[in-house]
Design an enzyme around this catalytic site. Sequence first.
Site, PDB file in Angstrom:
ATOM      1  N   HIS A   8      33.383  50.181  41.028  1.00 18.33           N
ATOM      2  CA  HIS A   8      33.099  48.911  41.713  1.00 18.33           C
ATOM      3  C   HIS A   8      32.584  49.176  43.130  1.00 18.33           C
ATOM      4  O   HIS A   8      31.670  48.520  43.612  1.00 18.33           O
ATOM      5  CB  HIS A   8      34.370  48.062  41.838  1.00 18.33           C
TER       6      HIS A   8
ATOM      7  N   SER B 124      36.922  52.572  34.517  1.00 19.93           N
ATOM      8  CA  SER B 124      37.168  51.215  34.026  1.00 19.93           C
ATOM      9  C   SER B 124      38.523  50.760  34.536  1.00 19.93           C
ATOM     10  O   SER B 124      39.453  51.576  34.647  1.00 19.93           O
ATOM     11  CB  SER B 124      37.181  51.229  32.492  1.00 19.93           C
ATOM     12  N   SER B 125      38.631  49.475  34.811  1.00 20.12           N
ATOM     13  CA  SER B 125      39.922  48.939  35.250  1.00 20.12           C
ATOM     14  C   SER B 125      40.982  49.170  34.174  1.00 20.12           C
ATOM     15  O   SER B 125      42.158  49.317  34.468  1.00 20.12           O
ATOM     16  CB  SER B 125      39.809  47.445  35.523  1.00 20.12           C
TER      17      SER B 125
ATOM     18  N   GLN C 267      26.648  43.261  28.595  1.00 20.83           N
ATOM     19  CA  GLN C 267      26.842  42.213  29.606  1.00 20.83           C
ATOM     20  C   GLN C 267      25.641  42.168  30.550  1.00 20.83           C
ATOM     21  O   GLN C 267      25.113  41.083  30.857  1.00 20.83           O
ATOM     22  CB  GLN C 267      28.124  42.491  30.389  1.00 20.83           C
TER      23      GLN C 267
ATOM     24  N   MET D 276      36.391  41.455  38.602  1.00 17.84           N
ATOM     25  CA  MET D 276      37.674  40.809  38.282  1.00 17.84           C
ATOM     26  C   MET D 276      38.809  41.523  39.019  1.00 17.84           C
ATOM     27  O   MET D 276      39.977  41.399  38.638  1.00 17.84           O
ATOM     28  CB  MET D 276      37.911  40.820  36.764  1.00 17.84           C
ATOM     29  N   GLY D 277      38.477  42.282  40.072  1.00 13.36           N
ATOM     30  CA  GLY D 277      39.510  42.956  40.849  1.00 13.36           C
ATOM     31  C   GLY D 277      40.003  44.218  40.162  1.00 13.36           C
ATOM     32  O   GLY D 277      39.346  44.762  39.275  1.00 13.36           O
ATOM     33  N   ASN D 278      41.169  44.708  40.607  1.00 12.39           N
ATOM     34  CA  ASN D 278      41.707  45.996  40.144  1.00 12.39           C
ATOM     35  C   ASN D 278      40.621  47.061  40.327  1.00 12.39           C
ATOM     36  O   ASN D 278      40.265  47.786  39.395  1.00 12.39           O
ATOM     37  CB  ASN D 278      42.165  45.905  38.688  1.00 12.39           C
ATOM     38  N   LEU D 279      40.138  47.136  41.553  1.00 13.44           N
ATOM     39  CA  LEU D 279      38.898  47.869  41.843  1.00 13.44           C
ATOM     40  C   LEU D 279      39.073  49.387  41.792  1.00 13.44           C
ATOM     41  O   LEU D 279      40.095  49.920  42.217  1.00 13.44           O
ATOM     42  CB  LEU D 279      38.382  47.466  43.226  1.00 13.44           C
TER      43      LEU D 279
HETATM   44  O1  PAF Z   1      32.342  42.814  34.481  1.00 15.56           O
HETATM   45  C1  PAF Z   1      33.217  42.059  34.939  1.00 15.56           C
HETATM   46  O2  PAF Z   1      34.101  42.462  35.717  1.00 15.56           O
HETATM   47  C2  PAF Z   1      33.232  40.607  34.520  1.00 15.56           C
HETATM   48  O3  PAF Z   1      32.808  40.438  33.206  1.00 15.56           O
HETATM   49  C3  PAF Z   1      32.426  39.694  35.477  1.00 15.56           C
HETATM   50  C4  PAF Z   1      30.945  40.039  35.466  1.00 15.56           C
HETATM   51  C5  PAF Z   1      32.968  39.807  36.891  1.00 15.56           C
HETATM   52  C6  PAF Z   1      32.554  38.230  35.039  1.00 15.56           C
HETATM   53  O4  PAF Z   1      33.879  37.817  35.030  1.00 15.56           O
END
Ligand code: PAF
Length: 279
Positions: free
Chosen positions: A33, A187-188, A155, A26-29
Amino acid sequence: MFIAHSIEDLRAHLGRYDHPAFVPTMGNLHDGHLALVRQARPLGDVTVASIFVNRLQFLPHEDFDSYPRTWDADCAKLEAAGCDVLFAPRESDLYPVAQTCKVHPDPALADVLEGHFRPGFFIGVCTVVMKLFTCVFSEAKGKRTAVFGKKDYQQLMMIRHMVQQFALPIDIVGAETARAEDGLALSSRNGYLSAEERAEAVQLSLVLKALAATAKQGAFDLPSLEAEAMGKLRARGWNPDYITVRRQSDLQLPVAGEPMVVLGAARLGSTRLIDNLEI
Ligand code: PAF
């Protein structure tokens, strides 16, 4: 790095490759990531990342609107990490009409822990991941791989289950959690912490570590130990949702002799942090 905003452009570009390795974000790397991207690189003939802040996985009171969008920095980091293709759909590209057809994961997995405290969260996650998979992998001819961090343990488990249940021809790779020097899981949302909160934040992983060590010795009264661990955090000003020991295979209550995992979620000020440790 090739950037595609539309599904059409992405598919046209990926048509020239056989086996993509994919990292959805979801960005904000942060470095966590980028470690996923580096891990993905040898697993395919093209490395694809996505950036999409998925409205479907946020509750109305959560931080969808304020979730940091750091486009220029994210592009530079992905490029430096060796990402070949970035898929960054606008909301109108991925959800041109309301996404009424959704993936409803198994409630036994989806409605506990994170799903209990964030109802509907995993419906949103599974729905967007399924859609991203169909965008990224539709032109693939060989092995398809997607890399997810173990930091979001439940997740990762939901995605593995979805892939297995729908017989999706995709290898799901779970990557170890990247941590700061003091042990805080990257974490973002760490960016929301004040300096004082940032110094305190490592306590979540320390509490999990201590509980993991006790559980490993064969502790039998896990509910009291879990309550004690939550009490420790409360005493330091945290507001824990859960600290719990579960069976790794399905996140149900542990069974003697089977691998376990300690998971926790707690709010520090207005920031909700999660972490886990396999035992
Ligand atoms: O983990 C995340 O950043 C999000 O839940 C994902 C897997 C990109 C789905 O939006």
